[in-house]
Design a protein around this motif. Structure first.
Motif, PDB file in Angstrom:
ATOM      1  N   LEU A 213       0.809  -1.208   0.000  1.00 50.77           N
ATOM      2  CA  LEU A 213       0.000   0.000   0.000  1.00 50.77           C
ATOM      3  C   LEU A 213       0.847   1.265   0.000  1.00 50.77           C
ATOM      4  CD1 LEU A 213      -2.772  -0.966   2.598  1.00 50.77           C
ATOM      5  CD2 LEU A 213      -2.790  -1.246   0.116  1.00 50.77           C
ATOM      6  N   GLU A 214       1.952   1.262   0.735  1.00 55.11           N
ATOM      7  CA  GLU A 214       2.747   2.475   0.902  1.00 55.11           C
ATOM      8  C   GLU A 214       4.252   2.183   0.832  1.00 55.11           C
ATOM      9  OE1 GLU A 214       0.830   5.455   3.770  1.00 55.11           O
ATOM     10  OE2 GLU A 214       0.408   3.524   4.708  1.00 55.11           O
ATOM     11  N   PRO A 215       4.734   1.660  -0.276  1.00 59.48           N
ATOM     12  CA  PRO A 215       6.141   1.268  -0.344  1.00 59.48           C
ATOM     13  C   PRO A 215       7.110   2.434  -0.179  1.00 59.48           C
ATOM     14  CG  PRO A 215       5.122   1.209  -2.522  1.00 59.48           C
ATOM     15  CD  PRO A 215       4.024   1.383  -1.538  1.00 59.48           C
ATOM     16  N   VAL A 216       6.791   3.589  -0.757  1.00 59.69           N
ATOM     17  CA  VAL A 216       7.709   4.728  -0.710  1.00 59.69           C
ATOM     18  C   VAL A 216       7.803   5.291   0.702  1.00 59.69           C
ATOM     19  CG1 VAL A 216       8.125   7.061  -1.566  1.00 59.69           C
ATOM     20  CG2 VAL A 216       7.322   5.284  -3.136  1.00 59.69           C
ATOM     21  N   THR A 217       6.646   5.464   1.353  1.00 62.63           N
ATOM     22  CA  THR A 217       6.643   6.027   2.705  1.00 62.63           C
ATOM     23  C   THR A 217       7.326   5.090   3.697  1.00 62.63           C
ATOM     24  OG1 THR A 217       4.586   7.207   2.234  1.00 62.63           O
ATOM     25  CG2 THR A 217       5.175   6.923   4.552  1.00 62.63           C
ATOM     26  N   ILE A 218       7.057   3.805   3.602  1.00 55.60           N
ATOM     27  CA  ILE A 218       7.689   2.847   4.505  1.00 55.60           C
ATOM     28  C   ILE A 218       9.202   2.829   4.289  1.00 55.60           C
ATOM     29  CG2 ILE A 218       7.897   0.387   5.052  1.00 55.60           C
ATOM     30  CD1 ILE A 218       4.870   0.187   4.527  1.00 55.60           C
ATOM     31  N   SER A 219       9.629   2.903   3.044  1.00 56.92           N
ATOM     32  CA  SER A 219      11.068   2.949   2.748  1.00 56.92           C
ATOM     33  C   SER A 219      11.702   4.193   3.350  1.00 56.92           C
ATOM     34  CB  SER A 219      11.309   2.921   1.236  1.00 56.92           C
ATOM     35  OG  SER A 219      10.875   1.698   0.678  1.00 56.92           O
ATOM     36  N   SER A 220      10.969   5.307   3.346  1.00 55.98           N
ATOM     37  CA  SER A 220      11.500   6.539   3.926  1.00 55.98           C
ATOM     38  C   SER A 220      11.714   6.399   5.429  1.00 55.98           C
ATOM     39  CB  SER A 220      10.551   7.708   3.640  1.00 55.98           C
ATOM     40  OG  SER A 220      11.061   8.915   4.172  1.00 55.98           O
ATOM     41  N   PHE A 221      10.811   5.677   6.111  1.00 59.33           N
ATOM     42  CA  PHE A 221      10.994   5.448   7.544  1.00 59.33           C
ATOM     43  C   PHE A 221      12.224   4.582   7.818  1.00 59.33           C
ATOM     44  CE2 PHE A 221       6.433   6.616   8.212  1.00 59.33           C
ATOM     45  CZ  PHE A 221       6.643   7.546   9.220  1.00 59.33           C
ATOM     46  N   LEU A 222      12.586   3.729   6.870  1.00 57.39           N
ATOM     47  CA  LEU A 222      13.748   2.854   7.039  1.00 57.39           C
ATOM     48  C   LEU A 222      15.044   3.535   6.636  1.00 57.39           C
ATOM     49  CD1 LEU A 222      12.209  -0.457   5.603  1.00 57.39           C
ATOM     50  CD2 LEU A 222      12.430   0.218   8.004  1.00 57.39           C
ATOM     51  N   ASP A 223      14.936   4.720   6.030  1.00 59.32           N
ATOM     52  CA  ASP A 223      16.105   5.439   5.527  1.00 59.32           C
ATOM     53  C   ASP A 223      16.566   6.475   6.551  1.00 59.32           C
ATOM     54  OD1 ASP A 223      17.981   6.931   4.195  1.00 59.32           O
ATOM     55  OD2 ASP A 223      16.757   7.297   2.413  1.00 59.32           O
ATOM     56  N   PRO A 224      17.777   6.322   7.091  1.00 59.36           N
ATOM     57  CA  PRO A 224      18.254   7.269   8.111  1.00 59.36           C
ATOM     58  C   PRO A 224      18.446   8.685   7.592  1.00 59.36           C
ATOM     59  CG  PRO A 224      20.008   5.767   7.435  1.00 59.36           C
ATOM     60  CD  PRO A 224      18.743   5.250   6.826  1.00 59.36           C
ATOM     61  N   GLU A 225      18.435   8.858   6.268  1.00 61.33           N
ATOM     62  CA  GLU A 225      18.567  10.197   5.698  1.00 61.33           C
ATOM     63  C   GLU A 225      17.224  10.867   5.489  1.00 61.33           C
ATOM     64  OE1 GLU A 225      21.521  11.679   5.290  1.00 61.33           O
ATOM     65  OE2 GLU A 225      22.352   9.855   6.194  1.00 61.33           O
ATOM     66  N   ASN A 226      16.148  10.121   5.607  1.00 58.22           N
ATOM     67  CA  ASN A 226      14.817  10.676   5.395  1.00 58.22           C
ATOM     68  C   ASN A 226      14.015  10.618   6.692  1.00 58.22           C
ATOM     69  OD1 ASN A 226      14.757  11.573   2.614  1.00 58.22           O
ATOM     70  ND2 ASN A 226      15.002   9.438   2.037  1.00 58.22           N
ATOM     71  N   LEU A 227      12.885   9.912   6.698  1.00 61.66           N
ATOM     72  CA  LEU A 227      12.059   9.880   7.907  1.00 61.66           C
ATOM     73  C   LEU A 227      12.709   9.098   9.037  1.00 61.66           C
ATOM     74  CD1 LEU A 227       8.495   9.444   6.363  1.00 61.66           C
ATOM     75  CD2 LEU A 227       9.385  11.442   7.563  1.00 61.66           C
TER      76      LEU A 227
END
Length: 462
Positions: A213-227
């Protein structure tokens, strides 16, 4: 010694259902011996009725549901739904504390939904080993909440007043189409920022969503440079979809009626347990449904003029009240193609029925997930809270919904006819149906994997 979890849900079925489903999962897959769920409400009898119709079959000593009654009569609960629910949860804190203290054995894990994050301080005071937040809506809404909390008030107001758009690292921007002067929304913004900061005091965050459902947003939470940077090391776990499965043998007049209808021929219309339309909009919707010529099931509630979330606190349960707010003769004219149901209907079973072909929805996150897991395309009609974000997600990103235009305040009957036909009878609708069927399969596959995500020993390893 028993491994015990205490879970707390703020008022509303949209919060109760995911908390209850999470509790079941903790028992079945994460080594818990007992789970106690506290449901905060201003009307215990109404809450019991709704829960009884959707979730509770029989009492289980390992799965205990308790209600925390709030008396809000004569108290100032003005403002948006967010501020109302936040204030109710604030007043519930002493009751939550007393209830948790009385639990035997003492819980090792404490989970509260996003609107009750102030209760995390209770868990800390009582030295409960692990405290978590369950976000009962999308990861995108969590992103908005924590990112807003990372900004000082001046910067936040500048973003909102300059262009009404908030650019969130690593995911889609959020448009605030009605924010011209942020100072008009001081309470809402202050509560949102408070909640976002309190989320960061938890040991982890569960979100009622999944990668499909939300691949981009979830990936951002896993990215220390983003969320991931905004979360300050607090892990985010997608654990959805947390929805109740339809009961195959449930008996209800609506289901009996659906049994007589052709496959995918019925439009289901419901604005959730809290949604309310104005009298004018109710009339336009009635005329629109009649003009489409499609079969329909419509869950109706009395109109409310000034609050689109009025039904959230409406204690009306009379199933025989007059429907004099519908057009004269409407029920007679549509008796062969439509079924009007007062107040409540078994939504999960309706969406799972093969006769249901489309869903006119307010886009509460529970309803969105239920529509997806049953493969039903939507007509997105958001009313309040984060529902506009959800409507944008299903219509623009996932391509499983057509969205009505309520920019002028009232959706006219002609537009209702047009958008229903798009979903039910045109090529665009066929593509939506194909997309949602594919998404149904993907979420079902992920749901199996989610049993071990987080890992089965996530809680017991501490």
């Amino acid at each position: 010694m028993e491994f015990h979890g205490a879970l707390v849900a703020s008022p509303g079925m949209g919060h109760a259902v995911p908390i209850l489903e999470l509790g079941k999962r903790l028992l079945s897959h994460h080594g818990f011996d007992r789970v106690t769920v506290f449901l905060v409400t201003d009307d215990v009898s109404r809450s019991k009725s709704l829960i009884g119709k959707t979730l509770m079959k029989e009492e289980d000593p390992k799965f205990v549901i308790r209600f925390i009654q709030l008396d809000v009569s004569g108290q100032d609960l003005t403002g948006s739904l967010l501020t109302k629910l936040a204030e109710m949860m604030r007043r519930a804190i002493p009751h939550i504390r007393s209830a948790v203290i009385e639990l035997e054995p003492k819980p090792s894990v404490f989970v509260v939904d996003l609107l009750g994050t102030e209760a995390l301080a209770v868990a800390k005071e009582l030295e409960i080993t692990k405290k978590h937040v369950l976000v009962t809506t999308s990861a995108w809404f969590l992103a908005l909440t924590v990112y807003m909390a990372s900004l000082d008030k001046e910067t936040l107001y500048k973003h909102l007043s300059s262009n009404g758009v908030l650019l969130i690292p690593g995911c889609s921007p959020v448009k605030f189409d009605r924010v011209q002067d942020p100072s008009n929304y001081v309470r809402e913004l202050a509560e949102s920022q408070r909640i976002g900061l309190e989320v960061l005091t938890a040991d982890g965050v569960f979100v009622n969503t999944c990668h499909s459902l939300e691949p981009v947003t979830i990936s951002s939470f896993l990215d220390p440079e983003n969320l991931g940077r905004v979360m300050r090391g607090v892990p985010v776990h997608p654990v959805g979809p947390l929805v109740r499965s339809a009961e195959p043998d449930l008996k209800h007049e609506v289901l009996d009626w659906l049994d007589l209808q052709p496959k995918q021929s019925v439009v289901y219309v419901s604005f959730g347990s809290g949604g309310a339309l104005t009298a004018e909009q109710t009339m336009e919707l009635a005329y629109g449904l009649e003009m489409t010529g499609f079969r329909f099931v419509w869950v109706v509630r009395p109109p409310a003029e000034d609050d689109p979330s009025a039904s959230m606190f409406d204690k009306t349960t009379n199933q025989t009240e007059p429907l004099d707010y519908l057009p004269y003769g409407f029920l007679d004219r549509t008796k062969d193609i439509g079924l009007v149901v007062r107040t409540w209907a078994p939504q999960e079973e309706i969406l799972a029925h093969e006769s249901t072909g489309g869903f006119v929805s307010h886009c509460g996150w529970n309803s969105v997930l239920e529509s997806i897991v049953n493969g039903v395309p939507m007509i997105a009609w958001p009313l309040y809270s984060e529902q506009k974000m959800n409507a944008w997600l299903v219509s623009e990103e996932l391509k499983i919904a057509a969205r009505v235009d309520a920019g002028n305040g009232v959706v006219k009957k002609e537009e209702i006819v047009e958008v229903v036909k798009r979903v039910m009878d045109e090529e665009e609708g066929k593509k939506m149906r194909k997309n949602v069927k594919e998404l149904k399969m993907k979420t079902a596959e992920e749901a199996v994997k989610q049993i071990s995500t987080p890992q089965a020993d996530y809680f017991t390893q501490y």
